[in-house]
Design a protein around this motif. Structure first.
Motif, mmCIF file in Angstrom:
data_model
loop_
_atom_site.group_PDB
_atom_site.id
_atom_site.type_symbol
_atom_site.label_atom_id
_atom_site.label_comp_id
_atom_site.label_asym_id
_atom_site.label_seq_id
_atom_site.Cartn_x
_atom_site.Cartn_y
_atom_site.Cartn_z
ATOM 1 N N LEU A 67 0.821 -1.212 0.000
ATOM 2 C CA LEU A 67 0.000 0.000 0.000
ATOM 3 C C LEU A 67 0.856 1.264 0.000
ATOM 4 O O LEU A 67 0.573 2.211 -0.733
ATOM 5 N N LEU A 68 1.899 1.285 0.811
ATOM 6 C CA LEU A 68 2.793 2.442 0.844
ATOM 7 C C LEU A 68 3.474 2.636 -0.512
ATOM 8 O O LEU A 68 3.599 3.757 -1.006
ATOM 9 N N TYR A 69 3.909 1.553 -1.123
ATOM 10 C CA TYR A 69 4.540 1.620 -2.440
ATOM 11 C C TYR A 69 3.556 2.174 -3.469
ATOM 12 O O TYR A 69 3.876 3.075 -4.236
ATOM 13 N N PHE A 70 2.335 1.634 -3.489
ATOM 14 C CA PHE A 70 1.314 2.078 -4.437
ATOM 15 C C PHE A 70 1.012 3.565 -4.254
ATOM 16 O O PHE A 70 0.969 4.317 -5.222
ATOM 17 N N PHE A 71 0.807 4.010 -3.027
ATOM 18 C CA PHE A 71 0.485 5.410 -2.794
ATOM 19 C C PHE A 71 1.666 6.320 -3.131
ATOM 20 O O PHE A 71 1.482 7.441 -3.592
ATOM 21 N N GLY A 72 2.881 5.856 -2.926
ATOM 22 C CA GLY A 72 4.064 6.633 -3.315
ATOM 23 C C GLY A 72 4.136 6.822 -4.819
ATOM 24 O O GLY A 72 4.353 7.934 -5.313
ATOM 25 N N ILE A 73 3.935 5.754 -5.568
ATOM 26 C CA ILE A 73 3.939 5.834 -7.033
ATOM 27 C C ILE A 73 2.792 6.726 -7.501
ATOM 28 O O ILE A 73 2.960 7.561 -8.408
ATOM 29 N N ALA A 74 1.629 6.584 -6.906
ATOM 30 C CA ALA A 74 0.482 7.401 -7.288
ATOM 31 C C ALA A 74 0.754 8.881 -7.024
ATOM 32 O O ALA A 74 0.393 9.738 -7.840
ATOM 33 N N ALA A 75 1.402 9.200 -5.923
ATOM 34 C CA ALA A 75 1.713 10.602 -5.600
ATOM 35 C C ALA A 75 2.704 11.184 -6.610
ATOM 36 O O ALA A 75 2.551 12.333 -7.049
ATOM 37 N N ILE A 76 3.704 10.409 -7.004
ATOM 38 C CA ILE A 76 4.673 10.880 -8.001
ATOM 39 C C ILE A 76 3.975 11.121 -9.340
ATOM 40 O O ILE A 76 4.178 12.146 -9.986
ATOM 41 N N TRP A 77 3.133 10.184 -9.757
ATOM 42 C CA TRP A 77 2.410 10.344 -11.017
ATOM 43 C C TRP A 77 1.492 11.561 -10.968
ATOM 44 O O TRP A 77 1.464 12.358 -11.898
#
Length: 155
Positions: free
Chosen positions: A22-32
């Motif tokens: 979840l942390l990885y997914f939200f990090g990638i989503a924030a960068i995008w």
């Protein structure tokens, strides 16, 4: 007794993996999201890195998308000029020349497009274009790179 501890250990490992995912997914989503929603500062140049040109002399879909984005940045005033950089592809076409011709068909003045036919890879393009003036000579201000996302702070 040992089974209870093993089950608790497995549950803890699964929870840890879920939290990490979840942390990885939200990090990638924030960068995008940052890249997709942040405006771009005006710049002297937009740079289009080369890509495949078909044997017919037409740019590939990926290259065409890059060129369309560069044309959009030019038209809306974000970039004053466009540098197209690519080498001689295995299909026998000079990518930079094809890109410049394509932009001309899209209404971009040829005087606003600088062709770098020695951009055989990203490193060579960065060397040649860092920084370049309106005559294709070293000098002038730095520029955003153009591929998937233009660099917000230049190259």
């Amino acid at each position: 007794m040992q089974n209870v501890y093993e089950v608790k250990k497995i549950i803890m490992i699964k929870k840890s993996l879920l939290i990490f995912a979840l942390l990885y997914f939200f990090g990638i989503a924030a960068i995008w999201l940052d890249g997709a929603t942040t405006g771009y500062a005006k710049s002297e140049y937009a740079v289009v890195l080369g890509n495949q040109v078909y044997p017919s002399g037409e740019p590939s879909e990926r290259l065409e998308a890059r060129l369309e984005r560069a044309a959009e940045l030019f038209r809306n005033g974000t970039a004053q000029k466009i540098i197209v950089s690519g080498g001689l592809g295995k299909e026998g076409h000079d990518e930079a020349t094809v890109m410049k011709q394509y932009l001309a068909t899209q209404g971009i003045p040829t005087a606003a497009v600088v062709a770098d036919s020695y951009g055989n890879n990203t490193h060579l393009t960065a060397q040649k274009c860092s920084p370049m003036d309106e005559n294709g000579q070293i000098g002038g201000r730095r520029f955003p790179a153009l591929s998937y996302f233009p660099c917000k702070n230049g190259v």
